[in-house]
Scaffold this motif. Structure first.
Motif, PDB file in Angstrom:
ATOM      1  N   UNK A   2       4.916  -9.565  72.082  1.00 23.54           N
ATOM      2  CA  UNK A   2       5.649 -10.117  70.853  1.00 23.54           C
ATOM      3  C   UNK A   2       6.086 -11.464  70.939  1.00 23.54           C
ATOM      4  N   UNK A   3       5.877 -12.314  70.009  1.00 21.63           N
ATOM      5  CA  UNK A   3       6.658 -13.695  70.088  1.00 21.63           C
ATOM      6  C   UNK A   3       7.740 -13.562  70.583  1.00 21.63           C
ATOM      7  N   UNK A   4       8.469 -14.554  71.127  1.00 24.23           N
ATOM      8  CA  UNK A   4      10.016 -14.583  71.793  1.00 24.23           C
ATOM      9  C   UNK A   4      10.355 -13.594  72.836  1.00 24.23           C
ATOM     10  N   UNK A   5       9.413 -12.829  73.305  1.00 27.48           N
ATOM     11  CA  UNK A   5       9.720 -11.808  74.400  1.00 27.48           C
ATOM     12  C   UNK A   5       9.876 -12.815  75.900  1.00 27.48           C
ATOM     13  N   UNK A   8      14.130 -17.422  56.318  1.00 27.60           N
ATOM     14  CA  UNK A   8      13.837 -16.534  57.171  1.00 27.60           C
ATOM     15  C   UNK A   8      14.953 -16.185  58.259  1.00 27.60           C
ATOM     16  N   UNK A   9      15.988 -16.812  58.194  1.00 30.25           N
ATOM     17  CA  UNK A   9      17.126 -16.868  59.209  1.00 30.25           C
ATOM     18  C   UNK A   9      17.063 -17.311  60.349  1.00 30.25           C
ATOM     19  N   UNK A  31      14.923 -21.009  66.549  1.00 35.29           N
ATOM     20  CA  UNK A  31      15.033 -19.701  67.098  1.00 35.29           C
ATOM     21  C   UNK A  31      15.021 -18.648  66.225  1.00 35.29           C
ATOM     22  N   UNK A  32      13.763 -17.910  65.881  1.00 33.57           N
ATOM     23  CA  UNK A  32      13.805 -16.771  64.655  1.00 33.57           C
ATOM     24  C   UNK A  32      14.394 -15.654  65.412  1.00 33.57           C
ATOM     25  N   UNK A  33      14.665 -14.885  64.399  1.00 25.24           N
ATOM     26  CA  UNK A  33      15.580 -13.625  64.602  1.00 25.24           C
ATOM     27  C   UNK A  33      14.502 -12.863  65.191  1.00 25.24           C
ATOM     28  N   UNK A  34      15.107 -12.359  66.296  1.00 28.12           N
ATOM     29  CA  UNK A  34      14.065 -11.344  67.265  1.00 28.12           C
ATOM     30  C   UNK A  34      13.635 -10.050  66.738  1.00 28.12           C
ATOM     31  N   UNK A  35      14.751  -9.668  65.995  1.00 26.61           N
ATOM     32  CA  UNK A  35      14.735  -8.406  65.446  1.00 26.61           C
ATOM     33  C   UNK A  35      13.703  -8.004  64.226  1.00 26.61           C
ATOM     34  N   UNK A  36      13.374  -9.322  63.530  1.00 28.27           N
ATOM     35  CA  UNK A  36      12.338  -9.289  62.374  1.00 28.27           C
ATOM     36  C   UNK A  36      10.943  -9.033  62.913  1.00 28.27           C
ATOM     37  N   UNK A  37      10.046  -8.425  61.859  1.00 26.98           N
ATOM     38  CA  UNK A  37       8.681  -8.031  62.380  1.00 26.98           C
ATOM     39  C   UNK A  37       7.908  -8.974  61.339  1.00 26.98           C
ATOM     40  N   UNK A  38       7.798 -10.240  61.779  1.00 24.86           N
ATOM     41  CA  UNK A  38       7.336 -11.510  60.896  1.00 24.86           C
ATOM     42  C   UNK A  38       5.608 -11.330  60.901  1.00 24.86           C
TER      43      UNK A  38
END
Ligand code: 5RP
Length: 235
Positions: free
Chosen positions: A129-132, A158-159, A186-193
């Motif tokens: 997943x991106x950001x991992x 998008x936060x 730095x996108x929110x990691x919790x979101x499932x974009x």
């Protein structure tokens, strides 16, 4: 195996599998691409490989020239056989984050002109997943006068947090090869974009020039692994 050795084995394998003689090749940017150019230069000397190289940045242009490879451009070669480039992260669906080196705009243009985009990287770039793995966010190239409103719009849409990338050996912001700024999102990691939609929505914001999200572009990725093997991934 060191990270540099991992980059090298991925680059050599990709160049050997994808670059044929009498072809036009897009040359990406970054530290892994250095090894791809080394291998191209070696093959030109050893086997008389004939290639024209189209750069994605000032750095890539210098690499091509310093290695005595034939330099081309998109005016003369609007269709490339293959582009070989690095990535900051590759997820399970082959969505990429690129632009850690600030060259995303020309990299995306060149990739879009290539029949195949081949990614070369070390094992730290291989994610589910991106950001991992990559913690520096998605680079977004923007027109300088608009960076503040763009920052606010993306934040509202998008936060997350957007940081203006600063230069290292100069006071002030990092200025791209195209005279623009970079916002690292730095996108929110919790979101499932849905990255296709996110990329499209970002590109609709006036002043956004390009994003470092490469969706449905890469054909195959080669990762040099810590144990000396090369792992490949295709969509
Ligand atoms: O997108 C890029 C530059 O804009 C690079 O391909 C990316 O940053 C990977 O670089 P490296 O090979 O040094 O890890």
């Amino acid at each position: 195996m060191s990270l540099n050795e991992a980059k090298k084995i991925a680059a050599y394998r990709a160049v050997d599998e994808w670059v044929k003689t009498k072809t036009a090749v897009g040359i990406g940017s970054g530290s892994t691409v250095v090894f791809a150019v080394d291998r191209l230069a070696e093959r030109v000397k050893q086997e008389g490989l004939e290639v024209v190289c189209v750069p994605t940045s000032f750095q890539a242009r210098q690499l091509i020239v310093e290695n005595n490879l034939v330099l081309g451009d998109l005016d003369r070669y609007p269709k490339l056989d293959v582009a070989i480039d690095g990535a900051d992260e590759v997820d399970k669906d082959m969505v990429l984050i690129k632009g850690g080196g600030g060259c995303l705009l020309q990299e995306k243009i060149v990739a879009s002109c290539a029949e195949k985009l081949i990614i070369i990287a070390d094992y730290t770039k291989n994610s589910q997943k991106l950001g991992e793995q990559y913690k520096k966010g998605v680079p977004i190239e923007v027109v300088p006068m608009a960076y503040v409103p763009i920052r606010e719009k993306i934040q509202q849409l998008f936060g997350g947090e957007l940081k203006l990338r600063m230069a290292v050996a100069k006071a002030g912001p990092c200025v791209t090869d195209n005279g623009n700024f970079i916002l690292d999102w730095h996108f929110p990691q919790s979101a499932d974009f849905n990255w296709t939609e996110v990329n499209r929505d970002l590109l609709l914001i006036p002043g956004v020039v390009e994003t470092g999200l490469f969706v449905n572009m890469a054909t195959k990725a080669y990762f040099g692994m810590a144990d000396g093997s090369v792992k490949t991934q295709e969509k």
